[in-house]
Design an enzyme around this catalytic site. Sequence first.
Site, PDB file in Angstrom:
ATOM      1  N   ASP A   1      -1.913  38.524  -6.888  1.00  0.00           N
ATOM      2  CA  ASP A   1      -2.224  39.308  -8.089  1.00  0.00           C
ATOM      3  C   ASP A   1      -3.169  40.457  -7.760  1.00  0.00           C
ATOM      4  OD1 ASP A   1      -0.638  37.641  -9.565  1.00  0.00           O
ATOM      5  OD2 ASP A   1      -2.293  36.503 -10.465  1.00  0.00           O
TER       6      ASP A   1
ATOM      7  N   GLU B   1       7.011  42.314  -7.525  1.00  0.00           N
ATOM      8  CA  GLU B   1       6.409  43.381  -6.729  1.00  0.00           C
ATOM      9  C   GLU B   1       7.203  44.679  -6.832  1.00  0.00           C
ATOM     10  OE1 GLU B   1       9.015  41.031  -3.790  1.00  0.00           O
ATOM     11  OE2 GLU B   1       7.964  40.738  -5.701  1.00  0.00           O
TER      12      GLU B   1
ATOM     13  N   ASP C   1       8.918  49.024  -3.873  1.00  0.00           N
ATOM     14  CA  ASP C   1       8.859  47.583  -3.663  1.00  0.00           C
ATOM     15  C   ASP C   1       7.904  47.293  -2.496  1.00  0.00           C
ATOM     16  OD1 ASP C   1      10.613  44.914  -4.362  1.00  0.00           O
ATOM     17  OD2 ASP C   1       9.980  44.943  -2.253  1.00  0.00           O
TER      18      ASP C   1
ATOM     19  N   ASN D   1       1.747  35.910  -1.003  1.00  0.00           N
ATOM     20  CA  ASN D   1       1.610  34.750  -1.884  1.00  0.00           C
ATOM     21  C   ASN D   1       1.564  33.451  -1.103  1.00  0.00           C
ATOM     22  OD1 ASN D   1       1.410  35.937  -4.416  1.00  0.00           O
ATOM     23  ND2 ASN D   1       3.637  36.046  -4.701  1.00  0.00           N
TER      24      ASN D   1
ATOM     25  N   HIS E   1      -1.506  32.836  -4.903  1.00  0.00           N
ATOM     26  CA  HIS E   1      -1.079  33.745  -5.976  1.00  0.00           C
ATOM     27  C   HIS E   1      -2.220  34.601  -6.507  1.00  0.00           C
ATOM     28  CE1 HIS E   1       3.093  32.433  -6.389  1.00  0.00           C
ATOM     29  NE2 HIS E   1       2.656  31.190  -6.145  1.00  0.00           N
TER      30      HIS E   1
END
Length: 443
Positions: free
Chosen positions: A337, A363, A320, A328, A333
């Site tokens: 990405d 994530e 994680d 973000n 965003h």
Amino acid sequence: MPAVAGRAVLRCLAVYEVLPMTHALPFEATVTETEPPVLPNADWIEHLPACVALLVGNTVRYANAAALRLLGAQQPGDVVGKSVQDFIHPLDLHRSLARLRHAEGGGVNPVTEIRVYTCGGEPLIVAMSSATLQLGDQTAVLASFLDMTERAAMEQQLRQTDEDFQRMMNTMQDVFYRTDAQGITRYVCPAVKNVLGYSAEEIIGLPAAAFYPDLSERDALVAEIKKHGSVHDFPGRMRRKDGVIIDISISTRALRDEQGQYAGVEGIWRDISERKALERRLEHLATFDSLTGIHNRRSVLAILEQLLQRGAPFSVLLLDLDHFKQVNDGYGHAAGDEVLSGFARIISREKRSRDFFGRLGGEEFLLILDGADEAEALQIAERLRLAVSAQALDLPGDASLALTVSIGLTQRRPDDRRTADVLVRADQALYRAKAAGRNRVCG
């Protein structure tokens, strides 16, 4: 007909020329003492299955029973004494009269087909031949003919069928083909030009196997046909004239000779390259994550389930990204990405080739370490953690970001029956890694 018999018949017909015009031949053949008494009379002509007529000028002077039946005569007078022009189709009349004149001049006319009418006006097609016959001081024509109407109709049907077949072949998008027992192409329709780039003429006479990039695929097809007699939607590949390999689907059946022996195949194959490409795209979408290109949640969990069912030893790492929400929120965003994609590239590069890597969502990622025990899994996890923290990722606007990852580790246990049994332990280990300050591995 023997020469002696022929002369006897001619004498019989010569006598008939001077008799009143009737249908029958009630006369005896005149035979010299030096000739054996062959055919004592001419009644046998009436029993011939072939039609016979005697013509003087353009007039019918005699017609045997077969001729009268064919022309639909109720009585001999319906034919005998009539002009040939009453029976011959106008478009064939000039040619027929010319042949009569030729025969009267001593020539022999070979068989030809002409159109005639019966006494009732029904059309017929007959095959006629004729030759000169001398009757006293007159020259006559002896004609014989057979009814060819049914054969002509059949030939017309065959021509129509052939035209229909060729028209269908010329408009087909799929490729119809036929090979012999040796696999040599004996027919292929013109559509092959659009599919393979070769004209039909270039392919006919060549082995069908010459267009397969892998001969084992052709051998498998032939074996299946010989075993079952036919195949439907059998997969295969062919090489086009430009060298491009295309996917095809084949539906075909075996041909047998009169003894029931294998004589080749015939069938249809079609180019399914677009369909196969779409299937591969759909399969990829169903299997891989569209953002990172690694296994998606459904796919990686299916792999985990398979390993559990096999009883194979493995360990899992639940990874994680630390503080990903801040990425973000702070960069947007699109940057998020890019971080996820960059992270996936790092792990994919550093993991072992036999391991399975997938994105569970957001994530969170899952790495399945095939055959790894707990000690080896811990070593791999530490190497991956260091690789992530050692590489800053470039973000839009010339920004860069250092990443860290928390990893929860667990090994498959003998009593694990469900994927949830493994994932719950890995999630608990990940929680401990987060609680301990992140950027660490816990088991």
